[in-house]
Motif scaffolding. Structure first.
Motif, PDB file in Angstrom:
ATOM      1  N   GLU A 285       0.831  -1.208   0.000  1.00 61.08           N
ATOM      2  CA  GLU A 285       0.000   0.000   0.000  1.00 61.08           C
ATOM      3  C   GLU A 285       0.864   1.255   0.000  1.00 61.08           C
ATOM      4  O   GLU A 285       0.540   2.255  -0.649  1.00 61.08           O
ATOM      5  N   ILE A 286       1.990   1.205   0.712  1.00 57.57           N
ATOM      6  CA  ILE A 286       2.916   2.345   0.742  1.00 57.57           C
ATOM      7  C   ILE A 286       3.505   2.579  -0.642  1.00 57.57           C
ATOM      8  O   ILE A 286       3.570   3.716  -1.133  1.00 57.57           O
ATOM      9  N   THR A 287       3.948   1.498  -1.296  1.00 55.19           N
ATOM     10  CA  THR A 287       4.538   1.671  -2.630  1.00 55.19           C
ATOM     11  C   THR A 287       3.487   2.135  -3.638  1.00 55.19           C
ATOM     12  O   THR A 287       3.784   2.952  -4.525  1.00 55.19           O
ATOM     13  N   GLU A 288       2.262   1.648  -3.504  1.00 52.14           N
ATOM     14  CA  GLU A 288       1.204   2.063  -4.435  1.00 52.14           C
ATOM     15  C   GLU A 288       0.915   3.557  -4.305  1.00 52.14           C
ATOM     16  O   GLU A 288       0.768   4.261  -5.306  1.00 52.14           O
ATOM     17  N   ARG A 289       0.859   4.060  -3.074  1.00 55.68           N
ATOM     18  CA  ARG A 289       0.652   5.498  -2.873  1.00 55.68           C
ATOM     19  C   ARG A 289       1.805   6.297  -3.454  1.00 55.68           C
ATOM     20  O   ARG A 289       1.600   7.353  -4.073  1.00 55.68           O
ATOM     21  N   ALA A 290       3.024   5.783  -3.279  1.00 60.41           N
ATOM     22  CA  ALA A 290       4.197   6.489  -3.791  1.00 60.41           C
ATOM     23  C   ALA A 290       4.175   6.563  -5.319  1.00 60.41           C
ATOM     24  O   ALA A 290       4.534   7.592  -5.911  1.00 60.41           O
ATOM     25  N   ILE A 291       3.746   5.478  -5.958  1.00 57.76           N
ATOM     26  CA  ILE A 291       3.664   5.478  -7.426  1.00 57.76           C
ATOM     27  C   ILE A 291       2.632   6.503  -7.888  1.00 57.76           C
ATOM     28  O   ILE A 291       2.879   7.300  -8.800  1.00 57.76           O
ATOM     29  N   ARG A 292       1.458   6.493  -7.252  1.00 59.66           N
ATOM     30  CA  ARG A 292       0.412   7.451  -7.631  1.00 59.66           C
ATOM     31  C   ARG A 292       0.886   8.894  -7.442  1.00 59.66           C
ATOM     32  O   ARG A 292       0.647   9.762  -8.287  1.00 59.66           O
ATOM     33  N   ASN A 299      -0.511   5.557 -14.407  1.00 65.47           N
ATOM     34  CA  ASN A 299       0.727   4.788 -14.571  1.00 65.47           C
ATOM     35  C   ASN A 299       0.971   3.805 -13.427  1.00 65.47           C
ATOM     36  O   ASN A 299       2.040   3.207 -13.343  1.00 65.47           O
ATOM     37  N   THR A 300      -0.024   3.667 -12.547  1.00 72.13           N
ATOM     38  CA  THR A 300       0.074   2.732 -11.427  1.00 72.13           C
ATOM     39  C   THR A 300      -0.480   1.377 -11.864  1.00 72.13           C
ATOM     40  O   THR A 300      -1.677   1.246 -12.111  1.00 72.13           O
ATOM     41  N   ALA A 301       0.387   0.392 -11.982  1.00 74.38           N
ATOM     42  CA  ALA A 301      -0.012  -0.934 -12.449  1.00 74.38           C
ATOM     43  C   ALA A 301      -0.481  -1.806 -11.287  1.00 74.38           C
ATOM     44  O   ALA A 301      -0.312  -1.452 -10.107  1.00 74.38           O
ATOM     45  N   GLU A 302      -1.057  -2.946 -11.609  1.00 73.12           N
ATOM     46  CA  GLU A 302      -1.460  -3.924 -10.608  1.00 73.12           C
ATOM     47  C   GLU A 302      -0.234  -4.672 -10.083  1.00 73.12           C
ATOM     48  O   GLU A 302       0.809  -4.717 -10.760  1.00 73.12           O
ATOM     49  N   PRO A 303      -0.316  -5.289  -8.908  1.00 73.80           N
ATOM     50  CA  PRO A 303       0.765  -6.175  -8.461  1.00 73.80           C
ATOM     51  C   PRO A 303       0.994  -7.284  -9.489  1.00 73.80           C
ATOM     52  O   PRO A 303       0.049  -7.753 -10.130  1.00 73.80           O
ATOM     53  N   LEU A 304       2.237  -7.691  -9.635  1.00 75.77           N
ATOM     54  CA  LEU A 304       2.606  -8.688 -10.641  1.00 75.77           C
ATOM     55  C   LEU A 304       2.942 -10.028  -9.995  1.00 75.77           C
ATOM     56  O   LEU A 304       3.646 -10.079  -8.987  1.00 75.77           O
ATOM     57  N   HIS A 305       2.451 -11.107 -10.600  1.00 75.32           N
ATOM     58  CA  HIS A 305       2.848 -12.459 -10.207  1.00 75.32           C
ATOM     59  C   HIS A 305       3.763 -13.000 -11.300  1.00 75.32           C
ATOM     60  O   HIS A 305       3.390 -13.035 -12.470  1.00 75.32           O
TER      61      HIS A 305
END
Length: 363
Positions: A285-292, A299-305
């Motif tokens: 969640e921290i990294t997602e906020r930072a990307i946004r 440009n914020t992508a989904e988590p990758l498997h």
């Protein structure tokens, strides 16, 4: 020189001077010079390569890790060290984050871990044993992604790597004359049986896994000798640590059966285990906020498997309370990771560095 230009210069240096696992001596020396030039507290080690640096003040500690080593492979007909996995880029992005943060007023300490031997699967353990994550609450990593996963400009908040391990085995039997096959044991038959056995292993189609022969050596120059002995290797991968244990158990049982069936000895050992990712929801969640905040919602992508493995996840295995996530950076990366001709758009480097800096600042 702007920070973006400095990041590019760091990448150019590391790309031109690759070093394989546990031999990153000049890479460590260069990192030390960079820290000294910016008057940043750091330490190196007498017995292994790698470097740990720290900026800021306070009781709380967050950290970011960059891997340093290159692969040894054939490039344009020449065997050499080659940064085809992008660790040169990872170092440049983490150094860029450091430059973006070092003039900030930080209310915590930010630790930068430059780790050797990720490609061997055990470099993380060397840094853990030397105190890299002592007192650390959150740990972040970063890695370029192939074009089929992410395009340039897109960044994923978390990489869910799978688990990986190698098996090294040896078949020991009796050689025989080509005209008298009944007097020996044909190691080729055993290898063929191993290959076929691996293909008969099944798990739920909702689980991701693979096992395959990657190395076989047997016989000599004489074409009328049936080789009784051989060495072989497997590459085994699973999206979860639990399934990896089941897969190893199934292979162990199968090899024991094949040894009895063909009347040979089969010895094997499992090496270089890398655990699957244990991604912290809080860290993601921290990294997602930072990307946004850095490059926008679009440009914020989904988590990758991904079926690839990374020893980054040993940090959370050894310290379960650690909250960790690895950021995936789109770079229009072509040919694929570990391909000798891997290439990418270096505009991704500054994007990754800015996202990392925002992540670390706001954790």
């Amino acid at each position: 020189m702007t920070i973006k230009q400095q990041i590019q210069a760091y990448f150019d240096h590391f790309h031109a001077n690759p070093e394989v696992s546990w031999k990153e001596f000049e890479t460590t020396k260069k990192l030390k010079e960079i820290m000294e030039s910016h008057h940043i507290h750091h330490r190196t080690f007498d017995d292994v390569t790698g470097l740990i640096a720290e900026i800021g003040q306070g009781d709380d500690i967050v950290a970011v890790r960059a891997d340093m080593d290159a692969l040894w492979q054939e490039v344009a007909g020449k065997e050499q060290a080659n940064h085809s996995c992008g660790h040169d880029a990872n170092m440049a992005m983490v150094l860029g984050a450091l430059l973006y943060l070092k003039e900030e007023t930080l209310t915590k300490r930010v630790r930068f871990i430059f780790q050797p031997a990720e490609e061997k699967g055990n470099g993380a353990l060397s840094m853990i044993d030397r105190g890299a994550i002592e007192g650390v609450s959150h740990l972040f990593g970063v890695h370029l992604r192939p074009a089929e996963e992410l395009p340039l400009g897109k960044v994923s908040p978390a990489l869910h790597h799978g688990s990986g391990i190698f098996l090294q085995g040896k078949i020991t039997g009796e050689d025989a004359h080509g005209a008298r096959p009944h007097q020996g044991s044909n190691a080729m038959d055993v290898i063929a049986a191993i290959h076929q056995f691996i293909k008969t292993i099944y798990f739920s189609p909702f689980e991701s896994w693979s096992a395959k022969l990657t190395n076989v050596r047997m016989g000599g120059d004489s074409l009328n000798i049936i080789p009784g002995s051989a060495t072989f290797a497997l590459d085994v991968r699973s999206q979860s640590n639990t399934l990896m244990e089941e897969l190893r158990t199934r292979i162990d049982a199968g090899f024991t059966h094949l040894a009895n069936l063909y009347g040979v000895e089969i010895g094997w050992e499992w090496t270089d285990f890398t655990p699957a990712a244990e991604v912290s929801e809080e860290a993601a969640e921290i990294t997602e906020r930072a990307i946004r905040n850095t490059i926008g919602e679009e440009n914020t992508a989904e988590p990758l498997h991904t079926p690839g493995a990374d020893d980054f996840h040993f940090y959370t295995i050894r310290q379960p309370q650690l909250k960790a996530a690895m950021i995936g950076v789109g770079a229009d990366l072509t040919h694929g990771l570990h391909h000798p001709d891997m290439a990418f758009n270096t505009d991704a480097l500054d994007i990754g560095a800015r996202v990392l800096a925002e992540t670390l600042k706001n954790t």
